[in-house]
Design a protein around this motif. Structure first.
Motif, mmCIF file in Angstrom:
data_model
loop_
_atom_site.group_PDB
_atom_site.id
_atom_site.type_symbol
_atom_site.label_atom_id
_atom_site.label_comp_id
_atom_site.label_asym_id
_atom_site.label_seq_id
_atom_site.Cartn_x
_atom_site.Cartn_y
_atom_site.Cartn_z
ATOM 1 N N PRO A 24 33.471 41.652 31.256
ATOM 2 C CA PRO A 24 33.623 43.089 32.143
ATOM 3 C C PRO A 24 33.259 42.978 33.398
ATOM 4 C CG PRO A 24 32.360 43.458 30.090
ATOM 5 C CD PRO A 24 32.679 42.083 30.211
ATOM 6 N N TRP A 25 32.478 42.142 33.802
ATOM 7 C CA TRP A 25 31.898 41.963 35.248
ATOM 8 C C TRP A 25 32.959 41.293 36.006
ATOM 9 C CZ3 TRP A 25 28.413 44.730 37.271
ATOM 10 C CH2 TRP A 25 27.345 45.241 36.166
ATOM 11 N N ARG A 26 33.783 40.444 35.433
ATOM 12 C CA ARG A 26 34.928 39.643 36.206
ATOM 13 C C ARG A 26 36.209 40.707 36.456
ATOM 14 N NH1 ARG A 26 33.942 34.318 32.559
ATOM 15 N NH2 ARG A 26 32.308 33.475 33.649
ATOM 16 N N ARG A 27 36.091 41.439 35.251
ATOM 17 C CA ARG A 27 37.241 42.435 35.247
ATOM 18 C C ARG A 27 37.054 43.369 36.529
ATOM 19 N NH1 ARG A 27 41.217 44.226 31.928
ATOM 20 N NH2 ARG A 27 41.663 46.437 31.776
ATOM 21 N N LEU A 28 35.625 43.877 36.366
ATOM 22 C CA LEU A 28 35.300 44.843 37.478
ATOM 23 C C LEU A 28 35.547 44.355 38.808
ATOM 24 C CD1 LEU A 28 34.255 47.923 37.889
ATOM 25 C CD2 LEU A 28 31.763 46.748 37.670
ATOM 26 N N SER A 29 35.085 43.128 39.030
ATOM 27 C CA SER A 29 35.054 42.675 40.225
ATOM 28 C C SER A 29 36.385 42.289 40.671
ATOM 29 C CB SER A 29 34.324 41.106 40.414
ATOM 30 O OG SER A 29 34.914 40.335 39.695
ATOM 31 N N LEU A 30 37.691 42.161 39.941
ATOM 32 C CA LEU A 30 38.723 41.885 40.273
ATOM 33 C C LEU A 30 39.454 43.191 40.573
ATOM 34 C CD1 LEU A 30 41.427 39.914 40.323
ATOM 35 C CD2 LEU A 30 41.999 40.589 38.127
ATOM 36 N N LEU A 31 38.900 44.083 39.956
ATOM 37 C CA LEU A 31 39.681 45.481 40.319
ATOM 38 C C LEU A 31 39.092 46.045 41.764
ATOM 39 C CD1 LEU A 31 39.314 47.253 36.633
ATOM 40 C CD2 LEU A 31 41.376 46.210 37.896
ATOM 41 N N ILE A 32 37.811 45.915 42.099
ATOM 42 C CA ILE A 32 37.314 46.111 43.215
ATOM 43 C C ILE A 32 37.959 45.309 44.474
ATOM 44 C CG2 ILE A 32 35.146 46.019 44.500
ATOM 45 C CD1 ILE A 32 33.440 46.574 42.113
ATOM 46 N N ILE A 33 38.252 44.271 43.955
ATOM 47 C CA ILE A 33 39.044 43.390 45.163
ATOM 48 C C ILE A 33 40.236 43.839 45.213
ATOM 49 C CG2 ILE A 33 40.208 41.174 45.475
ATOM 50 C CD1 ILE A 33 37.376 39.730 44.199
ATOM 51 N N SER A 34 41.064 44.245 44.336
ATOM 52 C CA SER A 34 42.210 44.977 44.366
ATOM 53 C C SER A 34 42.209 46.219 44.990
ATOM 54 C CB SER A 34 42.829 45.230 42.895
ATOM 55 O OG SER A 34 43.893 45.873 43.083
ATOM 56 N N PHE A 35 41.216 47.189 45.004
ATOM 57 C CA PHE A 35 41.179 48.206 45.785
ATOM 58 C C PHE A 35 40.989 47.975 47.202
ATOM 59 C CE2 PHE A 35 38.371 51.480 47.364
ATOM 60 C CZ PHE A 35 39.068 52.388 47.548
ATOM 61 N N LEU A 36 40.146 46.822 47.513
ATOM 62 C CA LEU A 36 39.895 46.558 48.743
ATOM 63 C C LEU A 36 40.972 45.901 49.591
ATOM 64 C CD1 LEU A 36 36.087 45.444 48.644
ATOM 65 C CD2 LEU A 36 37.042 47.476 49.568
ATOM 66 N N LEU A 37 41.950 45.252 48.809
ATOM 67 C CA LEU A 37 43.025 44.637 49.387
ATOM 68 C C LEU A 37 44.009 45.703 49.748
ATOM 69 C CD1 LEU A 37 44.701 42.068 49.914
ATOM 70 C CD2 LEU A 37 45.401 42.174 47.562
ATOM 71 N N GLY A 38 44.210 46.823 48.679
ATOM 72 C CA GLY A 38 44.982 48.183 48.883
ATOM 73 C C GLY A 38 44.574 48.636 50.256
ATOM 74 N N PHE A 39 43.023 48.794 50.548
ATOM 75 C CA PHE A 39 42.757 49.359 51.790
ATOM 76 C C PHE A 39 43.135 48.488 52.809
ATOM 77 C CE2 PHE A 39 39.321 50.188 54.740
ATOM 78 C CZ PHE A 39 39.147 51.447 54.859
ATOM 79 N N PHE A 40 42.972 47.182 52.928
ATOM 80 C CA PHE A 40 43.328 46.262 53.900
ATOM 81 C C PHE A 40 44.916 46.418 54.162
ATOM 82 C CE2 PHE A 40 44.836 42.163 55.299
ATOM 83 C CZ PHE A 40 44.332 42.235 56.444
ATOM 84 N N LEU A 41 45.567 46.412 53.385
ATOM 85 C CA LEU A 41 46.977 46.562 53.459
ATOM 86 C C LEU A 41 47.552 48.035 54.054
ATOM 87 C CD1 LEU A 41 48.530 45.086 49.955
ATOM 88 C CD2 LEU A 41 48.437 44.005 52.452
ATOM 89 N N ALA A 42 46.848 49.060 53.625
ATOM 90 C CA ALA A 42 47.015 50.256 54.417
ATOM 91 C C ALA A 42 46.731 50.129 56.008
ATOM 92 C CB ALA A 42 46.325 51.359 53.752
ATOM 93 N N ASN A 43 45.688 49.378 56.101
ATOM 94 C CA ASN A 43 45.365 49.139 57.559
ATOM 95 C C ASN A 43 46.256 48.410 58.507
ATOM 96 O OD1 ASN A 43 43.013 50.673 57.586
ATOM 97 N ND2 ASN A 43 41.624 49.211 57.042
ATOM 98 N N VAL A 44 46.719 47.259 57.693
ATOM 99 C CA VAL A 44 47.619 46.403 58.307
ATOM 100 C C VAL A 44 49.020 47.278 58.444
ATOM 101 C CG1 VAL A 44 48.961 44.369 57.761
ATOM 102 C CG2 VAL A 44 46.642 44.503 57.589
ATOM 103 N N ALA A 45 49.427 47.997 57.466
ATOM 104 C CA ALA A 45 50.772 48.591 57.473
ATOM 105 C C ALA A 45 50.987 49.727 58.785
ATOM 106 C CB ALA A 45 51.273 49.162 56.160
ATOM 107 N N SER A 46 49.610 50.527 58.764
ATOM 108 C CA SER A 46 49.804 51.427 59.838
ATOM 109 C C SER A 46 49.759 50.922 61.039
ATOM 110 C CB SER A 46 48.449 52.447 59.613
ATOM 111 O OG SER A 46 47.288 51.896 59.645
ATOM 112 N N THR A 47 48.950 49.641 61.489
ATOM 113 C CA THR A 47 48.741 49.301 62.572
ATOM 114 C C THR A 47 49.993 48.649 63.070
ATOM 115 O OG1 THR A 47 47.829 47.266 61.660
ATOM 116 C CG2 THR A 47 46.502 48.957 62.948
ATOM 117 N N THR A 48 50.918 47.912 62.136
ATOM 118 C CA THR A 48 52.176 47.079 62.712
ATOM 119 C C THR A 48 53.387 48.152 62.729
ATOM 120 O OG1 THR A 48 52.422 46.674 60.253
ATOM 121 C CG2 THR A 48 51.422 45.042 61.598
#
Length: 110
Positions: A24-48
């Motif tokens: 469960p901890w590895r699964r949760l960490s992968l889900l949190i990384i996925s959320f943060l990657l989506g946040f980063f992609l939103a910042n990249v998409a809006s600036t570019t």
């Protein structure tokens, strides 16, 4: 498919990764990384997309289409009975992406 060495290798890697993410901890960490990657992609998409300011409407339509397709995949009835890690991480990527776009909109509005 034929039972080749390469096919056996990919099957073994997939099963080991599946067993590794059962924790469960590895699964949760992968889900949190996925959320943060989506946040980063939103910042990249809006600036570019905002740099050139030529294709803003086309990029916005494309991003809305991607988020709607992701919602369709996640909330489809067949996926409600069995949720895989890939579908959950795709949904959290979408949630992080939408959250990042909202924060960018708030930054532009202030």
């Amino acid at each position: 498919m034929q039972n080749t060495r390469l096919n056996n290798l990919f099957d073994a890697i997939a099963t080991r990764l599946g067993q590794w993410f059962l924790n469960p901890w590895r699964r949760l960490s992968l889900l949190i990384i996925s959320f943060l990657l989506g946040f980063f992609l939103a910042n990249v998409a809006s600036t570019t997309a905002g740099q050139r300011a030529e294709l803003d409407i086309v990029v916005a339509a494309f991003l809305v289409m991607l988020t709607e397709i992701t919602s369709r995949i996640f909330y489809h009835r067949s996926f409600l009975s069995r949720r895989s890690l890939l579908v959950d991480s795709l949904n959290l990527l979408k949630v992080g992406f939408i959250y990042g776009l909202f924060l960018e909109a708030f930054k532009l509005g202030s």
